[in-house]
Write an enzyme that holds these catalytic residues in place. Sequence first.
Site, PDB file in Angstrom:
ATOM      1  N   GLY A 116       0.813  -1.205   0.000  1.00 14.19           N
ATOM      2  CA  GLY A 116       0.000   0.000   0.000  1.00 14.19           C
ATOM      3  C   GLY A 116       0.846   1.254   0.000  1.00 14.19           C
ATOM      4  O   GLY A 116       1.794   1.400  -0.773  1.00 14.19           O
ATOM      5  N   GLY A 117       0.490   2.180   0.887  1.00 12.47           N
ATOM      6  CA  GLY A 117       1.198   3.463   0.945  1.00 12.47           C
ATOM      7  C   GLY A 117       2.677   3.304   1.224  1.00 12.47           C
ATOM      8  O   GLY A 117       3.481   4.178   0.869  1.00 12.47           O
ATOM      9  N   GLY A 156      19.587   9.706 -33.738  1.00  7.73           N
ATOM     10  CA  GLY A 156      19.082  10.392 -32.555  1.00  7.73           C
ATOM     11  C   GLY A 156      19.881  10.046 -31.316  1.00  7.73           C
ATOM     12  O   GLY A 156      20.001  10.858 -30.390  1.00  7.73           O
ATOM     13  N   ALA A 157      20.438   8.838 -31.310  1.00  9.28           N
ATOM     14  CA  ALA A 157      21.191   8.435 -30.131  1.00  9.28           C
ATOM     15  C   ALA A 157      22.492   9.237 -30.026  1.00  9.28           C
ATOM     16  O   ALA A 157      22.954   9.528 -28.919  1.00  9.28           O
ATOM     17  CB  ALA A 157      21.471   6.952 -30.161  1.00  9.28           C
TER      18      ALA A 157
HETATM   19  C1  HXC Z   1      -2.792  -3.307  11.019  1.00 10.11           C
HETATM   20  C2  HXC Z   1      -1.413  -5.041  10.423  1.00 10.11           C
HETATM   21  C3  HXC Z   1      -1.338  -4.563   9.113  1.00 10.11           C
HETATM   22  C4  HXC Z   1      -2.034  -3.358   8.801  1.00 10.11           C
HETATM   23  C5  HXC Z   1      -0.151  -6.342   9.254  1.00 10.11           C
HETATM   24  N1  HXC Z   1      -0.685  -6.139  10.470  1.00 10.11           N
HETATM   25  N2  HXC Z   1      -0.548  -5.399   8.416  1.00 10.11           N
HETATM   26  N3  HXC Z   1      -2.128  -4.414  11.368  1.00 10.11           N
HETATM   27  N4  HXC Z   1      -2.745  -2.761   9.781  1.00 10.11           N
HETATM   28  N5  HXC Z   1      -1.991  -2.822   7.590  1.00 10.11           N
HETATM   29  C6  HXC Z   1      -0.489  -6.942  11.663  1.00 10.11           C
HETATM   30  C7  HXC Z   1      -1.153  -8.306  11.600  1.00 10.11           C
HETATM   31  O1  HXC Z   1      -2.490  -8.207  12.008  1.00 10.11           O
HETATM   32  C8  HXC Z   1      -0.302  -9.106  12.585  1.00 10.11           C
HETATM   33  O2  HXC Z   1      -0.702  -8.755  13.897  1.00 10.11           O
HETATM   34  C9  HXC Z   1       1.081  -8.522  12.374  1.00 10.11           C
HETATM   35  O3  HXC Z   1       0.893  -7.244  11.774  1.00 10.11           O
HETATM   36  C10 HXC Z   1       1.926  -9.356  11.451  1.00 10.11           C
HETATM   37  O4  HXC Z   1       1.194  -9.584  10.257  1.00 10.11           O
HETATM   38  P1  HXC Z   1       1.062 -11.031   9.616  1.00 10.11           P
HETATM   39  O5  HXC Z   1      -0.009 -10.960   8.592  1.00 10.11           O
HETATM   40  O6  HXC Z   1       0.945 -12.054  10.686  1.00 10.11           O
HETATM   41  O7  HXC Z   1       2.489 -11.162   8.929  1.00 10.11           O
HETATM   42  P2  HXC Z   1       2.866 -11.834   7.552  1.00 10.11           P
HETATM   43  O8  HXC Z   1       2.206 -13.174   7.439  1.00 10.11           O
HETATM   44  O9  HXC Z   1       4.364 -11.797   7.499  1.00 10.11           O
HETATM   45  O10 HXC Z   1       2.255 -10.905   6.413  1.00 10.11           O
HETATM   46  C11 HXC Z   1       2.693  -9.560   6.267  1.00 10.11           C
HETATM   47  C12 HXC Z   1       1.793  -8.808   5.289  1.00 10.11           C
HETATM   48  C13 HXC Z   1       0.303  -8.964   5.705  1.00 10.11           C
HETATM   49  C14 HXC Z   1       2.013  -9.377   3.873  1.00 10.11           C
HETATM   50  C15 HXC Z   1       2.244  -7.353   5.304  1.00 10.11           C
HETATM   51  O11 HXC Z   1       0.194  -8.664   7.090  1.00 10.11           O
HETATM   52  C16 HXC Z   1      -0.592  -8.054   4.949  1.00 10.11           C
HETATM   53  O12 HXC Z   1      -0.986  -8.374   3.808  1.00 10.11           O
HETATM   54  N6  HXC Z   1      -0.997  -6.932   5.548  1.00 10.11           N
HETATM   55  C17 HXC Z   1      -1.928  -5.995   4.934  1.00 10.11           C
HETATM   56  C18 HXC Z   1      -1.289  -5.279   3.775  1.00 10.11           C
HETATM   57  C19 HXC Z   1      -2.180  -4.189   3.243  1.00 10.11           C
HETATM   58  O13 HXC Z   1      -3.017  -4.461   2.371  1.00 10.11           O
HETATM   59  N7  HXC Z   1      -2.107  -2.991   3.883  1.00 10.11           N
HETATM   60  C20 HXC Z   1      -3.010  -1.873   3.667  1.00 10.11           C
HETATM   61  C21 HXC Z   1      -2.580  -1.185   2.432  1.00 10.11           C
HETATM   62  S1  HXC Z   1      -3.577   0.224   2.070  1.00 10.11           S
HETATM   63  P3  HXC Z   1      -0.531  -9.745  15.110  1.00 10.11           P
HETATM   64  O14 HXC Z   1      -1.174  -9.020  16.252  1.00 10.11           O
HETATM   65  O15 HXC Z   1      -1.244 -10.992  14.733  1.00 10.11           O
HETATM   66  O16 HXC Z   1       0.913  -9.956  15.299  1.00 10.11           O
HETATM   67  C22 HXC Z   1      -2.546   1.509   2.284  1.00 10.11           C
HETATM   68  C23 HXC Z   1      -3.046   2.850   1.902  1.00 10.11           C
HETATM   69  C24 HXC Z   1      -2.653   3.147   0.488  1.00 10.11           C
HETATM   70  O17 HXC Z   1      -1.462   1.395   2.718  1.00 10.11           O
HETATM   71  C25 HXC Z   1      -2.218   4.544   0.314  1.00 10.11           C
HETATM   72  C26 HXC Z   1      -1.680   4.695  -1.079  1.00 10.11           C
HETATM   73  C27 HXC Z   1      -1.103   6.042  -1.332  1.00 10.11           C
END
Ligand code: HXC
Length: 515
Positions: free
Chosen positions: A170-171, A405-406
């Site tokens: 994401g961000g 051009g290059a």
């Molecule tokens: C809150 C989060 C989180 C998030 C992970 N965690 N991402 N908590 N917000 N975005 C937490 C999990 O709940 C977990 O908590 C701990 O972090 C570890 O994550 P796991 O999933 O257990 O780890 P892993 O299996 O290694 O996977 C990592 C990961 C996955 C691939 C990053 O967590 C994931 O897909 N997260 C979401 C990614 C995403 O889509 N983010 C939002 C993007 S939108 P616990 O308590 O269990 O340890 C964005 C805005 C866009 O960013 C702006 C654009 C300009």
Amino acid sequence: MTDHQLAKLQRLKEEALQGGGEARVARQHELGKWTARERIDHLLDAGSFQELGMFVKHQIADFGMDKKRYAGDAVITGLGAIAGRQVAVYAQDFTVLGGSFSQMHARKIVTLQDMALEAGVPIIGLMDSGGARIQEGIRGLAGYGAMFSRNVLSSGVIPQISLMMGPSAGGSVYAPALTDFVIMVKDTSTMFLTGPDVVEAVTGEQVSTEELGGAMVHNTRSGVAHFLAADEAGALAMVRLLLDYLPQNNTDDPPLASANDPATRQEPALLHMVPATDDQPYDVKQVLQAVVDQGSFLQVQPYFARNAVVGFARMAGHVVGLIANQPAFLAGVLDIDASDKIAHFIRICDAFNIPLLTFVDTPGFLPGVNQEHSGVIRHGAKIIYAYVEATVPKISVILRKAMGGAYIAMSSREMRSDLALAWPSAQIAVMGAEGAVRILHRRDLAQAEDPARLEADFVQAYREKFFNPYVAAELGFIDDVIDPRETRPRLIKALAFLRSKVQQNPPKKHGLMPV
Ligand code: HXC
């Protein structure tokens, strides 16, 4: 000061040092990753780190978050030194809520970015984050906006380096994309806007995390990354190495090294590196390495658009930026990716007061429907734009082919280059001999009794006329034709002369570089 007050400080600090707790630290290690604190320890000069915002915590209670308040809020920020030079550093802590980006997490990074910009010191981000913290909604998103603003305002003022040391979703990928250099760790780092699940839901494509946004993908195909490190230690060492070629800020010069290689060194091997025949490939990196201070060449984006080579090196201890066509790959043609790679590197060097040395051997821009339809015109235009806009010293050396051009695009004399040199093997023409003859003599060839023979004669005549540097030299488009062995001393002398160069562009809000 009471004992109680000191004990409380001690207790709070110890709590902050725990990160997300033993189990999550153990998982981090199992994944082959260091913790944020371990990374900072490896990166900075021993004992130099001053942490800021250690006690910052998030401020929300929804989704049970009132029970998950960790000191530091998933990012460690502070000031330190690398090889005695001041730097600002932040490291996202994946052991705390997945390093997710919250309002307070953003506030810590933004505060550091403001300090780095005002003090004029490089800023290094160690990224390991699940992106915007889902429980915080708009707060984290707004934080990204504030962070990106600082990235943009700092761009071209202070070096900004991003290390990808885990997932970045994401961000979390746009902040690195707005910085100057992205270093990825093989096998453990990924970057994508939307993960494989979202990709499958939207497009039906099935792809693994690694295939979608792994270190190899971004180093070889997308061009998002500039360096690939085998492990975390290698990535952190890369930052220290890279900083050695960059100034503290845009009002400063890069560090001068004590010269380890004679400025007058002539290099006989250069006589034989470029093959005598037109289309035989060779590795232009050997030419670059023979010219620059021994062992000083640091290639940037070595795996992306390999038909172009860019990187830093030193000449008599002074940092220079090198740009070269690479005849060993796709004959050194200029295509869309090579154009982007070259243009970006020129702008980095220009921003940070690094003179540009360009080594030319290219048959031209890559013809083809795919290239044309994908915008090779606007991408190729970036090279021209970047060279002309750059006010640092610019010197070109034509090694062999400089076609069409290059020729113009690759730092030609008329594009505000300071000096254009050529080797005797230089070929400066509008196009290659065979193509030119078929256009110029189509009718003669169609009517000839022995067209192959006639074509060979025409090709020979064309080569004699254009496949040398002397027509260009007579017209003053080449300042000198030099013995290849003298390339190093000639460039060092010219760079010494140009060190005091001052050139300004017309006042404007900003130019409109093609994108
Ligand atoms: C809150 C989060 C989180 C998030 C992970 N965690 N991402 N908590 N917000 N975005 C937490 C999990 O709940 C977990 O908590 C701990 O972090 C570890 O994550 P796991 O999933 O257990 O780890 P892993 O299996 O290694 O996977 C990592 C990961 C996955 C691939 C990053 O967590 C994931 O897909 N997260 C979401 C990614 C995403 O889509 N983010 C939002 C993007 S939108 P616990 O308590 O269990 O340890 C964005 C805005 C866009 O960013 C702006 C654009 C300009």
